[in-house]
Structure formats: C-alpha cells, structure tokens
Enzyme design. Structure first.
Site, PDB file in Angstrom:
ATOM      1  N   ILE A 318      36.394  79.110  73.042  1.00  0.00           N
ATOM      2  CA  ILE A 318      35.792  80.441  73.143  1.00  0.00           C
ATOM      3  C   ILE A 318      36.029  81.180  71.838  1.00  0.00           C
ATOM      4  CG2 ILE A 318      35.805  80.646  75.647  1.00  0.00           C
ATOM      5  CD1 ILE A 318      38.385  82.184  75.491  1.00  0.00           C
ATOM      6  N   GLU A 319      35.153  82.134  71.540  1.00  0.00           N
ATOM      7  CA  GLU A 319      35.129  82.733  70.207  1.00  0.00           C
ATOM      8  C   GLU A 319      36.351  83.568  69.866  1.00  0.00           C
ATOM      9  OE1 GLU A 319      32.237  85.492  72.581  1.00  0.00           O
ATOM     10  OE2 GLU A 319      32.962  83.423  72.694  1.00  0.00           O
ATOM     11  N   GLN A 320      37.143  83.948  70.861  1.00  0.00           N
ATOM     12  CA  GLN A 320      38.323  84.778  70.604  1.00  0.00           C
ATOM     13  C   GLN A 320      39.427  84.032  69.855  1.00  0.00           C
ATOM     14  OE1 GLN A 320      36.554  84.724  73.365  1.00  0.00           O
ATOM     15  NE2 GLN A 320      36.023  86.841  73.828  1.00  0.00           N
TER      16      GLN A 320
END
Length: 511
Positions: A318-320
């Site tokens: 995920i982009e986090q």
C-alpha cells in the site's frame, strides 16, 4: 529545543507555507500541534493566510487533522493529495473561501524531497492526461486558484510534467520517540509516511521543523530506527497521550513483525454487491506477484483472498510505505497487521513508479466510454486522488472495483442468480467523466490490462473503448445494464459470471 505546543506554534507567522505529514485514521498525524495552532488562531486571530500542503488525507471527518485549518481567514491556499477526511476544508473550497488544489499524493511527497534537495521540482510522467495536466486544469479546483503549480515540458521527444518547487516555511511532523541526542524514531508508529521529506523541504527552504513525539528518552535509539536526525529538527513537543491511530493508543501488531492471525472476515465483505465485487476481482488476481489495493471496496479483495485460502499468494503493498502483512480496511486503511516492511511513502512511490506493482484493485466513482475513470471530483466536490494516479498509471494490471450504480443500490443472491431489489439513483457509467483521474486512452497506449468489475457485469478496456465481457446470472443486458448507462459499450457474446461465485457469497451471508 523541547518546548510546549503553544510556544512551538507561536513561531508560525502569518502567510507561511506549512507542510504536514499524516494519513487517514490518525496515522502519524501531529494532532497536538494542529490543535494548538487552531486554538491560537481562534484566540488571537493568528496566523492568517496560511498555505497548507500535505500528500495524504488526514483527519477524522469531525474537525480533526487538516480540519483544524478550516476557519475563514486562517488559510488562503490548500494543496492536498486527498480531501475526503476533512469535510470542513471541502466546504470552504466549495464556497470559494480558499484556493483549492489537489495533486497526486506521490507527486506531493516526492516534490517535498526535491525541494529538500534544492532541485528544480519534480519531473515525471505521473498525471499526464489527467486533471493534474496543465491542459486539464493543473490540479486547480477553485476559480480563485491563480497559481500555475505544474507545467508541461519535453525531453527527447517525450512529454513530462514538471511540478514546480515552492518554499516551505514550517514542517509539522510526528514521531514516536526522541532520544537524548535529539534523534527521532518511528519504532512504535504504524507508518513513516513522508515525514523525513517534509522536514527536508523546510530545512532546505530555511524554515522551521517542529516535531511532535510521544516519548523523550534518556537513552539512545538504535540508529536503524532513526528517520529524523537531530540536526533536521528545530523544536520538539512531547505529547504523552499521543495515540498511534484513531482506534487506540497503541497496537503492537501495527508496527511489529509476526504471522497475522486468521482474522475474522469483515461484515461488509460477506454479502451484497460489495462481496460479489470483491470476490470477482480476487479471481483476477494472479499468484506470486505484488498486489495493491485501494480504499473502500478494493480493500475487501484482501478479505476475499483470505476467504479463498489465498492470503499467501501475493505480496501486498500500500502507498503509505507498507509492504507485506495484512492491510486494514475502513478508516484505518493505511496501516497493516504485522507488516514486513515499513519505509517511507516517498520511497514507496518511487517503487510504484518503477513498476513494482503487478496488479492493483482500485475504486471508481465514474467511468466513461473511453475507459477514463474519475475519483477526484464528484458532483463538483473536491476529493483528490491520494495515490490513485501513480498506482493506476504504473501497475501492469488495473482492476477497477465498484457498484454499477450508486446511492441506494440493494442487491441479493437468490438461487444462484443476482436479484436487483432496488436500483441506485446515480449512474456511474457516464458519457464523459466529470474529471479524468485515470486516462483510458493513455492506458491503452501503455498496453495496460484494465478491467472494470461490478456486481452485475465485467468490462475490459480495448482499443475501441469498454467491452462488456461478462454478465451475472439473472441479469438482463438491456434492462439491467444498458438502460443504466449513458453510452453503449462494445458487446460480442459476453460470458456468464461464475454461478459458484454468487453461491459462495450467498452461503457466506447466512453462515
């Protein structure tokens, strides 16, 4: 210098550009600093006319996070990657009481790094053909926005976008612990996000870096967990009651390695349209690759894979800044149970842009005949894209997941057939999307595999546009599909959706 929140925010002058790190669900949000800053403005009327910049949405939809800035006169411009966590700021934008911009979240994060290295902005293909392209608005969402934040450039015959650098006067960041040397670590946090890049941008601009931490230790941190070195920080505020997320003060599973337990499948992925979509999309996910899922229905694809005994088939990203583990859904999307890697979101977007993702499952609010998708502006309201643009442009295979219509849709599975009890009032398949967040023609040119999965039909993107390739049992193409679209897709003997998939959803609903 260790000080109080009130003293720290008193150093923020009127007209300053304030960069913040944080993500929805309270992840890494410096809420103590934001609360003190809001109180100062409400009490003294200062600072005014701030420019606020952040990459990923933050807030609680009840005035927290970036909602602390939502007072007329406090901010004059907001540049955000995602606005949905702060309805208060969105309302100011709707009333044209500030200049509202949205840019791809990864672009903002990486632009902080470029500013921090004193380079001439971020030059990238991310955003070409979308709302961020200056030919399509340049990320501007209000008539008041006069600044040109992005320009079209060309190198060796290839088009790029140059996102322009700007001065960062103040950085507001958060960590877990500061040691006796002034170094700050994130060992107890659920994510690192772009805190280092935000701090870099302020330091390179001659600005201030103000950090919020939960603990100040007499010891020395392991150098491997330090991500904000002491020379980068000007002021530190200790907030002993700092919560890891909005869900609680601390959950060891969100920052430590381990084998995720077979958690219960979320109720929203058990029955109805969302369950059908998640399970059908999961059937398109291969094995042995890197999988990304977005917020909302796409995050339920993880539940569908777990239910099918396929939780180990892929590495989830995920982009986090998280790789591995089991991403959480709902308001805590952005954290994961027992992640394998937690590094900066800035680095994560580098990996995403470099093609690390094999398959992504993303949401959709509107889609048109060309296969272009809108998630960034809905009914005139600013949403922003988060990491959607980077991810959708870079993944080999893109699966858009969403109900066929919205606002009131009610479906059920009866005897292996889809029963539409009540149709949604809003159409998603429109003649022209309100705003292009994902360009169908650009995706076709890139050779991406693009599918659109709904509860009643599956489409794929081909050279001529969208083609209807699959229909759920019980669905009539004319009555249930074409009559609820603003355009006619390509149709050539669509297959029937697997009846066993519908039966599995029905069985799960009653189990």
């Amino acid at each position: 210098m260790v000080t109080s929140a009130d003293v720290a925010v008193a150093s923020i002058p009127t007209g300053a550009t304030v960069a913040i790190t944080g993500a929805g669900g309270g992840i890494l949000e410096p809420e103590g600093l934001l609360t003190a800053l809001e109180a100062r403005f409400l009490g003294a009327g200062e600072p005014r006319d701030l420019t606020v910049v952040y990459a990923l949405g933050m807030g609680d939809r009840m005035g927290g996070g970036t909602g602390r800035f939502a007072h007329p006169g406090m901010v004059s411009r907001v540049i955000g990657g995602l606005w949905t966590w702060s309805p208060e700021l969105r309302e100011l934008a709707r009333r044209e009481q500030l200049e509202a911009y949205a840019l791809p979240g990864g672009v903002i994060s990486q632009l902080f790094r470029e500013i921090g290295a004193r380079r001439p902005g971020l030059i990238t293909t991310v955003g070409l053909g979308t709302f961020a392209d200056p030919r399509c608005g340049g990320g501007r969402f209000t008539a008041r926005g006069a600044a040109e934040l992005v320009e079209l450039v060309e190198f060796d015959g290839q088009e790029y976008l140059r996102y322009k650098p700007f001065r960062v006067d103040v950085a507001l960041v958060r960590g877990d612990t500061m040691d006796r040397n002034g170094n700050i670590g994130w060992a107890g946090e659920a994510a690192q996000l772009d805190a280092t890049s935000v701090a870099q941008a302020a330091r390179a601009s001659g600005g201030l870096v103000i950090a919020q931490v939960k603990n100040i230790s007499d010891g020395v941190l392991d150098p491997h967990v330090v991500h904000l070195p002491a020379p980068l920080v000007d002021m530190v505020v200790e907030v002993p009651g700092q919560w890891q997320t909005h869900d609680g003060e601390y959950d060891d599973r969100l920052c430590r390695s381990g084998a995720p337990a077979p958690d219960a499948i979320s109720a929203s992925s058990r029955s109805g349209a969302r369950a059908i979509i998640a399970r059908r999309a999961a059937a398109e996910v291969g094995r042995g690759g890197v999988l990304n899922v977005g917020f909302g229905i796409p995050s339920l694809v993880i539940d569908a894979l777990v239910a099918a005994g396929r939780s180990e088939d892929n590495t989830v990203l995920i982009e986090q800044g998280i790789i591995g583990g089991r991403p959480l859904s709902g308001d805590l999307f952005g954290a994961a149970i027992h992640p394998e890697v937690v590094h900066s979101s800035t680095t994560q977007f580098d990996l995403i842009n470099g093609g690390l993702i094999d398959t992504t499952c993303l949401g959709m609010a509107q889609i048109d005949a060309s296969g272009s998708v809108n998630v960034s502006r809905i009914a005139g309201e600013i949403n922003g894209p988060g990491g959607f643009v980077e991810i959708s442009q870079s993944a080999d295979s893109v699966i858009f997941c969403g109900t066929f219509t919205a606002d009131g849709l009610d479906v059920d599975v009866v005897a292996g057939r889809l029963c539409i009890r009540r149709e949604g009032r809003l159409r998603k398949f429109v003649r022209t999307v309100e705003q292009v967040t994902f360009s169908g023609p650009h995706a076709t040119a890139r050779g991406q595999r693009v599918l659109v999965v709904t509860e009643r039909a599956v489409f794929r993107l081909v050279d001529g546009g969208l083609e209807l390739v699959e229909v759920a049992p019980g669905v009539d193409i004319e009555r249930d599909i074409l009559s609820h679209m603003d355009f006619v897709p390509l149709i050539d003997s669509p297959a029937q959706m697997d009846p066993d998939l519908l039966e599995s959803v029905a069985a799960c609903a009653v189990s």
